[in-house]
Design a protein around this motif. Structure first.
Motif, PDB file in Angstrom:
ATOM      1  N   ILE A  84       1.761   5.566  -7.216  1.00  0.00           N
ATOM      2  CA  ILE A  84       0.710   4.298  -7.405  1.00  0.00           C
ATOM      3  C   ILE A  84       0.222   3.952  -6.433  1.00  0.00           C
ATOM      4  N   ILE A  85       0.721   3.457  -5.688  1.00  0.00           N
ATOM      5  CA  ILE A  85       0.189   2.627  -4.236  1.00  0.00           C
ATOM      6  C   ILE A  85      -1.028   2.658  -4.271  1.00  0.00           C
ATOM      7  N   PRO A  86      -1.642   3.686  -3.672  1.00  0.00           N
ATOM      8  CA  PRO A  86      -3.559   3.702  -3.966  1.00  0.00           C
ATOM      9  C   PRO A  86      -3.958   2.792  -4.899  1.00  0.00           C
ATOM     10  N   VAL A  87      -3.850   3.949  -6.402  1.00  0.00           N
ATOM     11  CA  VAL A  87      -4.295   3.214  -7.252  1.00  0.00           C
ATOM     12  C   VAL A  87      -4.000   1.751  -7.420  1.00  0.00           C
ATOM     13  N   SER A  88      -2.820   1.505  -7.070  1.00  0.00           N
ATOM     14  CA  SER A  88      -2.785  -0.182  -7.388  1.00  0.00           C
ATOM     15  C   SER A  88      -3.268  -1.487  -7.202  1.00  0.00           C
ATOM     16  N   VAL A  89      -3.457  -0.822  -5.546  1.00  0.00           N
ATOM     17  CA  VAL A  89      -4.291  -1.223  -4.606  1.00  0.00           C
ATOM     18  C   VAL A  89      -5.485  -1.695  -4.926  1.00  0.00           C
ATOM     19  N   LEU A  90      -6.636  -0.531  -5.552  1.00  0.00           N
ATOM     20  CA  LEU A  90      -7.519  -0.268  -6.034  1.00  0.00           C
ATOM     21  C   LEU A  90      -7.461  -1.340  -6.733  1.00  0.00           C
ATOM     22  N   ALA A  91      -6.743  -0.902  -8.052  1.00  0.00           N
ATOM     23  CA  ALA A  91      -6.952  -2.143  -9.073  1.00  0.00           C
ATOM     24  C   ALA A  91      -6.942  -3.704  -8.476  1.00  0.00           C
ATOM     25  N   ILE A  92      -5.596  -4.313  -7.556  1.00  0.00           N
ATOM     26  CA  ILE A  92      -5.894  -5.329  -7.363  1.00  0.00           C
ATOM     27  C   ILE A  92      -7.419  -5.625  -7.022  1.00  0.00           C
ATOM     28  N   ILE A  93      -7.480  -5.462  -6.046  1.00  0.00           N
ATOM     29  CA  ILE A  93      -9.387  -5.301  -5.218  1.00  0.00           C
ATOM     30  C   ILE A  93     -10.328  -6.089  -6.227  1.00  0.00           C
ATOM     31  N   ALA A  94     -10.340  -4.448  -7.731  1.00  0.00           N
ATOM     32  CA  ALA A  94     -11.170  -4.941  -8.289  1.00  0.00           C
ATOM     33  C   ALA A  94     -10.390  -6.183  -9.274  1.00  0.00           C
TER      34      ALA A  94
END
Length: 312
Positions: free
Chosen positions: A110-120
């Motif tokens: 979950i960590i990498p995809v959550s970082v992508l979502a937060i950046i988006a």
């Protein structure tokens, strides 16, 4: 390229996200109903812990977060850049899951995809802020919506992190020794144990409840951290036993202590200790969602009021 643009639309992404959400809800519902069905059909009790749900919900939750990121980045990035970005994050999630830096498969994924979502999300907020003067109403609504998105991601991330990284253990502690708990930074030293009756007199007893009061000092990484108190209560009237719980909350974690058993003759207490990290992400996410929804309502009210004034 035209065919990709026709398929990769916000409405299609939202439809797929809805289907994944239904799948996630079905998985959780089946997990909740299974123990009840087993108990009803066989009479045997069955418990499914948090890991059972996490390991099954991690993939659809991750897919939901990826779909949210795609939805937010559509129109902001070209199809090629979007494909490369999302593909890179998916590969990174697979690498994290394989290497397991957090020793929890759901968390690692979950960590990498959550970082992508937060950046988006922050990218879209910045985009709305820069264009605010051209269309204040539209961009203010957009910022509020993205605050709701941020709250949603924090809730999902907080649930996965808190359940996937929770550490719990129990140990026997006395007034002469300190108790240590496996996988946790905390240790406990009992300072005082006392007993008394409380409540109205019951039968031959001076009170309706027999209470064991336990005071202790908490240490974190070997240094004094806090002092606390818990109680083990025997309700004589209703023939029930229950305990109180020590809880310490901070920005990154919640820490719990509860008594499991007390031996007054030896002065020893069996204490249960649990550390739940990142649970505040859930509360913070709920607050952000509430703030975003309230902002949308206020903005809509002001817009309607402006329309009424202009029509008059």
């Amino acid at each position: 390229m035209t065919e990709i643009k026709q398929i990769l639309t916000k409405s299609n992404v939202m439809l797929v996200a809805l289907l994944v959400f239904v799948l996630l809800a079905a998985l959780i519902t089946v997990g909740m109903l299974t123990p009840l069905l087993v108990d009803f059909l066989t009479g045997n009790s069955m418990n499914l812990d948090a890991y059972y749900f996490n390991i099954r919900a991690a993939l659809p939750t991750g897919v939901l977060i990826i779909l949210l990121s795609i939805y937010l980045l559509l129109g902001k990035l070209s199809e090629k850049k979007l494909f490369v970005t999302v593909s890179g994050v998916v590969v990174l999630s697979a690498v994290f899951a394989f290497m397991s830096p957090f020793n929890s498969l759901p968390v690692d994924f979950i960590i990498p995809v959550s970082v992508l979502a937060i950046i988006a999300i922050f990218y879209n907020i910045l985009y709305s802020v820069t264009g605010w003067k051209y269309n204040p109403y539209k961009n203010t609504r957009s910022i509020s919506a993205h605050i709701i998105h941020l709250g949603l991601v924090l809730i999902m991330l907080g649930v996965v992190l808190s359940t996937g990284l929770t550490a719990e253990d129990s140990t026997v502690v006395s007034t002469e020794s300190r108790g240590f708990f496996e996988g946790q930074d905390y240790s406990v030293s009992v300072t005082k144990i006392s007993t008394q009756f409380e409540g109205e007199p019951f039968k031959s007893h001076p009170g309706s409840a027999y209470v064991t009061d336990i005071s202790f000092d908490v240490y974190k990484n070997g240094d004094y951290f806090d002092s606390g108190n818990v109680k083990s209560i025997r309700d004589l009237k209703w023939d029930q036993s229950y305990t109180t719980t020590y809880i310490h909350r901070n920005l990154l974690e919640e820490y719990f202590i509860a008594p499991k058993g007390v031996d007054m003759e030896t002065g020893k207490v069996n204490l249960y200790s649990r550390t739940v990290p990142f649970i505040t992400f859930v509360w913070g996410g709920l607050c952000l969602m509430a703030f975003g929804i309230l902002s949308l309502l206020v903005i809509g009210h002001l817009k309607n009021k402006e329309k009424i004034n202009k029509s008059e």
